[in-house]
Design an enzyme around this catalytic site. Sequence first.
Site, PDB file in Angstrom:
ATOM      1  NE  ARG A   1       7.102 -13.280  33.376  1.00 32.57           N
ATOM      2  CZ  ARG A   1       7.385 -12.951  34.636  1.00 32.57           C
ATOM      3  NH1 ARG A   1       6.780 -11.913  35.194  1.00 32.57           N
ATOM      4  NH2 ARG A   1       8.257 -13.641  35.341  1.00 32.57           N
TER       5      ARG A   1
ATOM      6  CE  LYS B   1      18.136 -16.476  32.544  1.00 33.48           C
ATOM      7  NZ  LYS B   1      17.252 -16.327  33.705  1.00 33.48           N
TER       8      LYS B   1
END
Length: 471
Positions: free
Chosen positions: A324, A250
Amino acid sequence: MKLINKKNKKYTQIYQLFTEEEWTKASKNYNKNISSFFSGKKYEVFIHTDEESIIYLIGLGKSTLQNFEIQQVAVKFSQTQKDKLQTVPTLVLADFLNEKQFEEFVKGLLFGTYSYPFDKKHAFWNPKFEIHFENLSQKKLDIISSKAESLANGQTACQEWLNKPANFKKPDILSLFLKNLAKKYALKYTAFNRKKCEELGLGAYLSVNQGSAYDAAFTIIEYKTTVKNAKTFGLVGKCVLFDTGGISLKNPDNMHYMKSDMGGATAVIGTLIYAAEMKLPVNIIAVLPITDNAISESAFLPSDVITAYNGKTIEVLNTDAEGRMILADGLSYLAKNYKTDLLIDLATLTGSSVRMFGDTCGAMFSNNEELKNLLIKTGDNTNQRVWNLPLWEVWKDDIQSDVADLKNISMKPIGDCIIAAKFLEQFIENHPKWAHLDIAGVAFGSTGYSKEKAATGFGVQLLADLIENYH
């Protein structure tokens, strides 16, 4: 918080609530100068004193206000006045409030006591503090008191865990907390370590966990009622304790906020606390796939192909789409091993949902009209709102892979929260009543108790209300 149906002759502290309309009627009984400072508008507080007592005039706004707005006013009052409030029997005057509205006021007073790190030093948690309210029976006041306290205990636990810095919530620390929670409330606690996860085939969860310095803790907590034929709720909460993004690192600018990537799990934990304290006549199966998303020589790589618990293969295109992956195994494990009336997963999942809704509501996806409508209605009632987005089949084309059954992101720069929901739908094992709530924008944001972004407690009141009133 003690609520008592009585009225003493004298009070050193009085809370008097007004809507704008009520103030217009009542203002003539007060010193006329007060109206220069107070008109009953939402959040207005005027402190009026005489030799014997301190009277707080508290504005609620228009008389058409919704119940949750009373909670908002009470939260703000509790936060902003905390240094001035006395721990004494306190009279509340508000003849126009109904039972539900008074309950919202009491909840708000308790929710407003939260700040990090949480302790019960606020006046409203002091045993000497009492609220005297004549308009409701003692029996009703007792129910309101226990509901408000149980919900506050759930919501403050949710906020506390989300706000903890990364080094204060390593997987073993959270696991110990959950073990003790299970003991306290007689819940069934099960946790699978890495070896057990490998045996069971929880490959999507393990792909994220394999880069961690900490063992896996795929955790299942069960709350059971003795009531026959009770409804059973399956809850899955994304529990990434810190998300670096993995190899798909990130941007560092706001990475410190990634301690908040367990907002789905904390909402589930808060709900479990509420259900257990209130002894709700329901069953809850909660799955919390606990891990961090770390970078190490054993971390999963973009282009890896993983086999999930239900046998489907996943091509990992981005290791920052890790939520997910763990939810996929959480959902299919729950759906395959337990029979539930509803299956709901909550996750701080995508930046896409934040770009779409900011901090106004969560993105909701569901395969069931009744559940959709119920979540929207419950969200409106609790002000923990969700908005429905489509799960059209056309989105499935974007997660087709050349080397596996699915890929974990589409490479298009659009609709990632929908792509993620479509991906998760492949792991619900045809459950007829499933909803996915992407709460990335609402679980962590601006609050009245913090300077920076912090935990809002989103999800606890939504789930608690849904579960308690589901028939």
